[in-house]
Design a protein around this motif. Sequence first.
Motif, PDB file in Angstrom:
ATOM      1  N   LEU A   1      78.924  43.267  53.543  1.00 27.59           N
ATOM      2  CA  LEU A   1      78.077  44.203  54.285  1.00 27.59           C
ATOM      3  C   LEU A   1      78.802  44.735  55.518  1.00 27.59           C
ATOM      4  O   LEU A   1      78.731  45.932  55.822  1.00 27.59           O
ATOM      5  N   ALA A   2      79.509  43.850  56.218  1.00 24.34           N
ATOM      6  CA  ALA A   2      80.288  44.290  57.379  1.00 24.34           C
ATOM      7  C   ALA A   2      81.394  45.253  56.954  1.00 24.34           C
ATOM      8  O   ALA A   2      81.674  46.244  57.641  1.00 24.34           O
ATOM      9  N   GLY A   3      82.024  44.973  55.823  1.00 24.89           N
ATOM     10  CA  GLY A   3      83.066  45.857  55.318  1.00 24.89           C
ATOM     11  C   GLY A   3      82.529  47.222  54.928  1.00 24.89           C
ATOM     12  O   GLY A   3      83.144  48.249  55.226  1.00 24.89           O
ATOM     13  N   PHE A   4      81.374  47.241  54.258  1.00 19.64           N
ATOM     14  CA  PHE A   4      80.757  48.520  53.895  1.00 19.64           C
ATOM     15  C   PHE A   4      80.370  49.319  55.135  1.00 19.64           C
ATOM     16  O   PHE A   4      80.549  50.527  55.187  1.00 19.64           O
TER      17      PHE A   4
ATOM     18  N   ILE B   1      80.796  53.901  58.327  1.00 15.27           N
ATOM     19  CA  ILE B   1      80.433  54.352  59.656  1.00 15.27           C
ATOM     20  C   ILE B   1      81.645  54.408  60.597  1.00 15.27           C
ATOM     21  O   ILE B   1      81.574  55.066  61.628  1.00 15.27           O
ATOM     22  N   GLY B   2      82.732  53.736  60.234  1.00 15.20           N
ATOM     23  CA  GLY B   2      83.894  53.644  61.115  1.00 15.20           C
ATOM     24  C   GLY B   2      84.267  54.956  61.762  1.00 15.20           C
ATOM     25  O   GLY B   2      84.430  55.954  61.077  1.00 15.20           O
ATOM     26  N   PRO B   3      84.385  54.983  63.087  1.00 16.22           N
ATOM     27  CA  PRO B   3      84.663  56.254  63.756  1.00 16.22           C
ATOM     28  C   PRO B   3      86.082  56.778  63.505  1.00 16.22           C
ATOM     29  O   PRO B   3      86.303  57.973  63.560  1.00 16.22           O
ATOM     30  N   THR B   4      87.007  55.895  63.201  1.00 18.52           N
ATOM     31  CA  THR B   4      88.377  56.353  62.956  1.00 18.52           C
ATOM     32  C   THR B   4      88.806  55.968  61.548  1.00 18.52           C
ATOM     33  O   THR B   4      88.189  55.120  60.899  1.00 18.52           O
TER      34      THR B   4
ATOM     35  N   GLY C   1      87.907  48.245  56.927  1.00 21.12           N
ATOM     36  CA  GLY C   1      86.740  47.958  56.095  1.00 21.12           C
ATOM     37  C   GLY C   1      87.099  47.809  54.631  1.00 21.12           C
ATOM     38  O   GLY C   1      86.600  46.922  53.937  1.00 21.12           O
ATOM     39  N   LEU C   2      87.996  48.668  54.153  1.00 14.73           N
ATOM     40  CA  LEU C   2      88.440  48.566  52.762  1.00 14.73           C
ATOM     41  C   LEU C   2      89.223  47.278  52.526  1.00 14.73           C
ATOM     42  O   LEU C   2      89.059  46.626  51.486  1.00 14.73           O
ATOM     43  N   ASP C   3      90.051  46.885  53.489  1.00 20.65           N
ATOM     44  CA  ASP C   3      90.773  45.615  53.381  1.00 20.65           C
ATOM     45  C   ASP C   3      89.806  44.434  53.312  1.00 20.65           C
ATOM     46  O   ASP C   3      90.027  43.497  52.539  1.00 20.65           O
TER      47      ASP C   3
END
Length: 92
Positions: free
Chosen positions: A16-19, A24-27, A34-36
């Motif tokens: 869930l944190a990765g998704f 949502i990741g700003p950069t 997140g993909l890692d």
Amino acid sequence: MILLTLFVIFAGISALAGFYRLLIGPTITDRVIGLDLLFAVAIILCLIAAWVSMRTVYLDVAIGLAMTGFVATLAWARLIQMQSANHDEGAQ
């Protein structure tokens, strides 16, 4: 059995944190991280499946995911580096 359940729960929370970081990741760097994290969770789930089913085929899948994740991370890092270099050249 409790240990197995805890592993799966922690893997789900990490997924869930990765998704969240992927979507949502700003950069772009946050999205790669997140993909890692999702690759790491998939590897952990493959290891748990191998442990539960006592089949080694899941270990092969985990090795394949690890190699794919490593190469994908290198490719994304190179892309980010090239974009950063192009952006720095345009600023000068």
